[in-house]
Design an enzyme around this catalytic site. Sequence first.
Site, short mmCIF file in Angstrom:
data_model
loop_
_atom_site.label_atom_id
_atom_site.label_comp_id
_atom_site.label_asym_id
_atom_site.label_seq_id
_atom_site.Cartn_x
_atom_site.Cartn_y
_atom_site.Cartn_z
N LYS A 94 0.84 -1.19 0.00
CA LYS A 94 0.00 0.00 0.00
C LYS A 94 0.88 1.25 0.00
O LYS A 94 2.06 1.18 0.25
CB LYS A 94 -0.89 0.01 1.25
CG LYS A 94 -2.00 -1.04 1.17
CD LYS A 94 -2.99 -0.96 2.33
CE LYS A 94 -3.49 0.40 2.65
NZ LYS A 94 -4.10 1.12 1.52
N GLU A 103 -2.45 4.94 7.30
CA GLU A 103 -3.24 3.74 6.97
C GLU A 103 -2.82 2.57 7.86
O GLU A 103 -3.66 1.82 8.37
CB GLU A 103 -3.05 3.37 5.50
CG GLU A 103 -3.70 4.37 4.55
CD GLU A 103 -3.38 4.11 3.09
OE1 GLU A 103 -4.12 4.64 2.25
OE2 GLU A 103 -2.40 3.42 2.78
C1 5RP Z 1 -3.09 5.00 -0.59
C2 5RP Z 1 -3.28 3.55 -0.79
C3 5RP Z 1 -4.41 3.11 -1.67
O1 5RP Z 1 -5.23 2.27 -0.95
C4 5RP Z 1 -3.84 2.41 -2.87
O2 5RP Z 1 -2.92 3.25 -3.52
C5 5RP Z 1 -4.97 2.00 -3.84
O3 5RP Z 1 -5.49 3.14 -4.43
P1 5RP Z 1 -6.73 3.09 -5.43
O4 5RP Z 1 -7.91 2.66 -4.63
O5 5RP Z 1 -6.83 4.51 -5.92
O6 5RP Z 1 -6.40 2.11 -6.52
O7 5RP Z 1 -2.57 2.71 -0.27
O8 5RP Z 1 -1.93 5.28 0.14
#
Ligand code: 5RP
Length: 221
Positions: A94, A103
């Site tokens: 992530k 997160e």
């Molecule tokens: C943000 C994250 C998001 O959950 C990850 O990048 C997925 O993003 P998206 O839902 O736009 O595909 O870790 O830091």
Amino acid sequence: MSAEEMKKAVARSALEWVTEGTIIGVGTGTTANHFIDALAHSQLQIDGAVASSEATAERLKAHGIELWDLNAAGTLSVYIDGTDEVNARLQLIKGGGGALTREKIVAAASTRFVCIADAGKKVDVLGKYPLPIEVLPMARSYVAREIVKLGGDPELRDRCTTDNGNVILDVHNMQISDPVALETQFNQIAGVVCCGLFAHRPADVMLLGQADGSVLTEKRP
Ligand code: 5RP
């Protein structure tokens, strides 16, 4: 069905994992945004939400969903967030949106982590997606040298300052066969604030939006 439509479908299906009358954690990114919109348009009555980023806080606020500080909220019933990659053990990469540190904290403070994504995020081995590492600015070069020793190719993310005032190194070309061990190794580098591997605390439930509009549910083995 496009990836965006799959994200919307899976975000809607995540509503089933929300317990009314509790405070929930909400992630960051386009899939999490679809979840926030679906939550706002649902009849579900929650006590409020803890946001994993300033952007998510803004979106929750715009929908009139009460925001909680994690320190005041205590343990959260569920954390709902997207991912950049997921493997069969529900370990994740992530941080594509730069919000990995908050997160990881909100996921850790939640009883259940429900991850939502389109089917394209499922992989056999983590590491095709560059692994984000949040780093204190003064440690940037040192940490980059340590990453090279671990076999990765770090690249400073352009024009990116995180919500915590730090920078991000995206690590390319790592075949991550042992995510738990690698997360530990990154955590031990001085100056690393957070590693985008969620292996010590993987997702508990993975909802994967499929091309035919259905949603596949996987639970941690
Ligand atoms: C943000 C994250 C998001 O959950 C990850 O990048 C997925 O993003 P998206 O839902 O736009 O595909 O870790 O830091």
